[in-house]
Design a protein around this motif. Structure first.
Motif, PDB file in Angstrom:
ATOM      1  N   GLU A 194      16.059   0.623   6.922  1.00  0.00           N
ATOM      2  CA  GLU A 194      15.161   1.773   6.876  1.00  0.00           C
ATOM      3  C   GLU A 194      13.918   1.544   6.011  1.00  0.00           C
ATOM      4  OE1 GLU A 194      17.436   5.192   5.820  1.00  0.00           O
ATOM      5  OE2 GLU A 194      18.535   5.247   7.735  1.00  0.00           O
ATOM      6  N   PRO A 195      14.024   0.899   4.823  1.00  0.00           N
ATOM      7  CA  PRO A 195      12.791   0.660   4.056  1.00  0.00           C
ATOM      8  C   PRO A 195      11.764  -0.183   4.814  1.00  0.00           C
ATOM      9  CG  PRO A 195      14.715   0.368   2.659  1.00  0.00           C
ATOM     10  CD  PRO A 195      15.224   0.510   4.058  1.00  0.00           C
ATOM     11  N   GLN A 196      12.228  -1.158   5.571  1.00  0.00           N
ATOM     12  CA  GLN A 196      11.297  -1.992   6.325  1.00  0.00           C
ATOM     13  C   GLN A 196      10.650  -1.209   7.468  1.00  0.00           C
ATOM     14  OE1 GLN A 196      12.177  -6.261   6.836  1.00  0.00           O
ATOM     15  NE2 GLN A 196      14.287  -5.714   6.307  1.00  0.00           N
ATOM     16  N   LEU A 201       5.848   1.665   9.567  1.00  0.00           N
ATOM     17  CA  LEU A 201       5.198   2.895  10.009  1.00  0.00           C
ATOM     18  C   LEU A 201       4.036   3.270   9.089  1.00  0.00           C
ATOM     19  CD1 LEU A 201       8.318   5.030  11.005  1.00  0.00           C
ATOM     20  CD2 LEU A 201       6.701   3.898  12.539  1.00  0.00           C
ATOM     21  N   ALA A 202       4.205   3.029   7.775  1.00  0.00           N
ATOM     22  CA  ALA A 202       3.125   3.325   6.835  1.00  0.00           C
ATOM     23  C   ALA A 202       1.917   2.435   7.107  1.00  0.00           C
ATOM     24  CB  ALA A 202       3.617   3.137   5.402  1.00  0.00           C
ATOM     25  N   ASP A 203       2.155   1.156   7.406  1.00  0.00           N
ATOM     26  CA  ASP A 203       1.054   0.256   7.744  1.00  0.00           C
ATOM     27  C   ASP A 203       0.343   0.715   9.005  1.00  0.00           C
ATOM     28  OD1 ASP A 203       1.566  -1.317   5.566  1.00  0.00           O
ATOM     29  OD2 ASP A 203       2.713  -2.832   6.676  1.00  0.00           O
ATOM     30  N   LEU A 204       1.127   1.152   9.985  1.00  0.00           N
ATOM     31  CA  LEU A 204       0.530   1.630  11.226  1.00  0.00           C
ATOM     32  C   LEU A 204      -0.300   2.880  10.976  1.00  0.00           C
ATOM     33  CD1 LEU A 204       0.252   1.540  14.309  1.00  0.00           C
ATOM     34  CD2 LEU A 204       2.402   2.820  14.465  1.00  0.00           C
ATOM     35  N   GLU A 205       0.223   3.784  10.159  1.00  0.00           N
ATOM     36  CA  GLU A 205      -0.501   5.021   9.870  1.00  0.00           C
ATOM     37  C   GLU A 205      -1.806   4.734   9.136  1.00  0.00           C
ATOM     38  OE1 GLU A 205       0.218   9.322   7.627  1.00  0.00           O
ATOM     39  OE2 GLU A 205       1.841   7.851   7.790  1.00  0.00           O
ATOM     40  N   SER A 206      -1.769   3.802   8.183  1.00  0.00           N
ATOM     41  CA  SER A 206      -2.993   3.475   7.453  1.00  0.00           C
ATOM     42  C   SER A 206      -4.016   2.824   8.364  1.00  0.00           C
ATOM     43  CB  SER A 206      -2.665   2.551   6.280  1.00  0.00           C
ATOM     44  OG  SER A 206      -2.169   1.296   6.745  1.00  0.00           O
ATOM     45  N   ALA A 207      -3.554   2.044   9.339  1.00  0.00           N
ATOM     46  CA  ALA A 207      -4.483   1.424  10.282  1.00  0.00           C
ATOM     47  C   ALA A 207      -5.117   2.475  11.180  1.00  0.00           C
ATOM     48  CB  ALA A 207      -3.758   0.376  11.114  1.00  0.00           C
ATOM     49  N   LEU A 208      -4.320   3.465  11.599  1.00  0.00           N
ATOM     50  CA  LEU A 208      -4.865   4.519  12.458  1.00  0.00           C
ATOM     51  C   LEU A 208      -5.862   5.395  11.709  1.00  0.00           C
ATOM     52  CD1 LEU A 208      -1.641   5.605  14.384  1.00  0.00           C
ATOM     53  CD2 LEU A 208      -3.531   4.227  15.240  1.00  0.00           C
ATOM     54  N   ASP A 209      -5.693   5.523  10.374  1.00  0.00           N
ATOM     55  CA  ASP A 209      -6.591   6.329   9.561  1.00  0.00           C
ATOM     56  C   ASP A 209      -7.692   5.508   8.928  1.00  0.00           C
ATOM     57  OD1 ASP A 209      -5.138   8.559  10.129  1.00  0.00           O
ATOM     58  OD2 ASP A 209      -3.882   8.448   8.336  1.00  0.00           O
ATOM     59  N   SER A 210      -7.929   4.312   9.409  1.00  0.00           N
ATOM     60  CA  SER A 210      -8.912   3.414   8.802  1.00  0.00           C
ATOM     61  C   SER A 210     -10.304   4.028   8.825  1.00  0.00           C
ATOM     62  CB  SER A 210      -8.936   2.085   9.551  1.00  0.00           C
ATOM     63  OG  SER A 210      -9.999   1.287   9.115  1.00  0.00           O
ATOM     64  N   PRO A 211     -11.051   3.912   7.708  1.00  0.00           N
ATOM     65  CA  PRO A 211     -12.425   4.443   7.699  1.00  0.00           C
ATOM     66  C   PRO A 211     -13.359   3.677   8.607  1.00  0.00           C
ATOM     67  CG  PRO A 211     -11.933   3.214   5.682  1.00  0.00           C
ATOM     68  CD  PRO A 211     -10.629   3.368   6.416  1.00  0.00           C
ATOM     69  N   LEU A 212     -12.899   2.490   9.081  1.00  0.00           N
ATOM     70  CA  LEU A 212     -13.752   1.736   9.990  1.00  0.00           C
ATOM     71  C   LEU A 212     -13.746   2.285  11.408  1.00  0.00           C
ATOM     72  CD1 LEU A 212     -12.798  -1.900   8.838  1.00  0.00           C
ATOM     73  CD2 LEU A 212     -14.763  -0.508   8.147  1.00  0.00           C
ATOM     74  N   TRP A 213     -12.776   3.174  11.689  1.00  0.00           N
ATOM     75  CA  TRP A 213     -12.710   3.773  13.016  1.00  0.00           C
ATOM     76  C   TRP A 213     -13.806   4.839  13.135  1.00  0.00           C
ATOM     77  CZ3 TRP A 213      -8.066   4.096  16.524  1.00  0.00           C
ATOM     78  CH2 TRP A 213      -7.277   2.962  16.386  1.00  0.00           C
TER      79      TRP A 213
END
Length: 217
Positions: A194-196, A201-213
């Motif tokens: 579960e931690p992995q 999921l946290a990495d994916l969420e941060s990528a979706l919220d990237s300021p470069l988008w």
């Protein structure tokens, strides 16, 4: 493989628990089809892994339980079903002499999975293990097996039915015993899996919220 069904199940669960800390989420591709070994499996359900658990984690335990069932059925067949046992030995001898089987000899967690990862776009193409496995280049051609009489065919079908019935019986016993290990299975999933998954999921969420988008506002 020696011992009772209970001891064998316990042994393979121990092996799976030693493997789980080494598991890492796969990122190279998603599965193109459902795994017939795991989808809807009573073994996966008995272990409590049917929901919100990565397929590779389910598959590793499922294949270890399959080892227990297959070994028990093989022993039953050797002891009680002489015609079927003979046919199986002959068939294995023919396969061993005419086929290259790259999927043989793998650790349980890899059995039944796709043999080849996707090729990199800039990588030179040589061959795939799947192509080698399907290549029709027999190493040593075996003579065809002798024709069976109608009575022998009927007897083998009857023995095959007995082997199937025994496999179902052993599978039910494996599921019942596996349920006894559910607590430590869940504990390993909570500690190592579960931690992995949450980090992924946290990495994916941060990528979706990237300021470069580009902004949608």
């Amino acid at each position: 493989m020696e011992g009772s069904i209970e001891s064998r199940v316990s042994h393979e669960v121990d092996n799976w628990l030693r493997w789980v800390p080494r598991w890492r989420p796969g990122t190279h591709r998603g599965r193109a089809r459902l795994c017939r070994q795991c989808f809807g499996s009573p073994i996966v359900a008995a272990a409590g892994l049917a929901t919100d658990v990565p397929h590779a984690v389910q598959h590793a335990l499922s294949m270890r339980m399959k080892l227990v069932i297959d070994a028990s059925v093989d022993e039953y067949t050797d002891r009680n079903l002489p015609l079927l046992s003979r046919e199986l030995r002959l068939n294995e001898a023919r396969k061993a002499s005419t086929e290259y089987r790259p999927a043989e000899g793998l650790e349980p967690e890899f059995k039944g999975l796709d043999l080849d990862p996707p090729a990199a776009p800039d990588a030179p193409y040589l061959f795939t293990f799947g192509e080698l496995a399907n290549a029709e280049e027999p190493v040593d051609v075996q003579p065809p097996p002798p024709q069976l009489s109608l009575e022998e065919k009927a007897a083998i079908r009857a023995e095959l039915k007995l082997a199937d019935d025994y496999a179902i019986l052993v599978g039910k016993r494996v599921c019942a015993e596996l349920a006894e290990h559910r607590e430590r299975i869940h504990r390993a999933v909570s500690e190592y899996v579960e931690p992995q998954v949450k980090a992924l999921l946290a990495d994916l969420e941060s990528a979706l919220d990237s300021p470069l988008w580009p902004s949608s506002g």
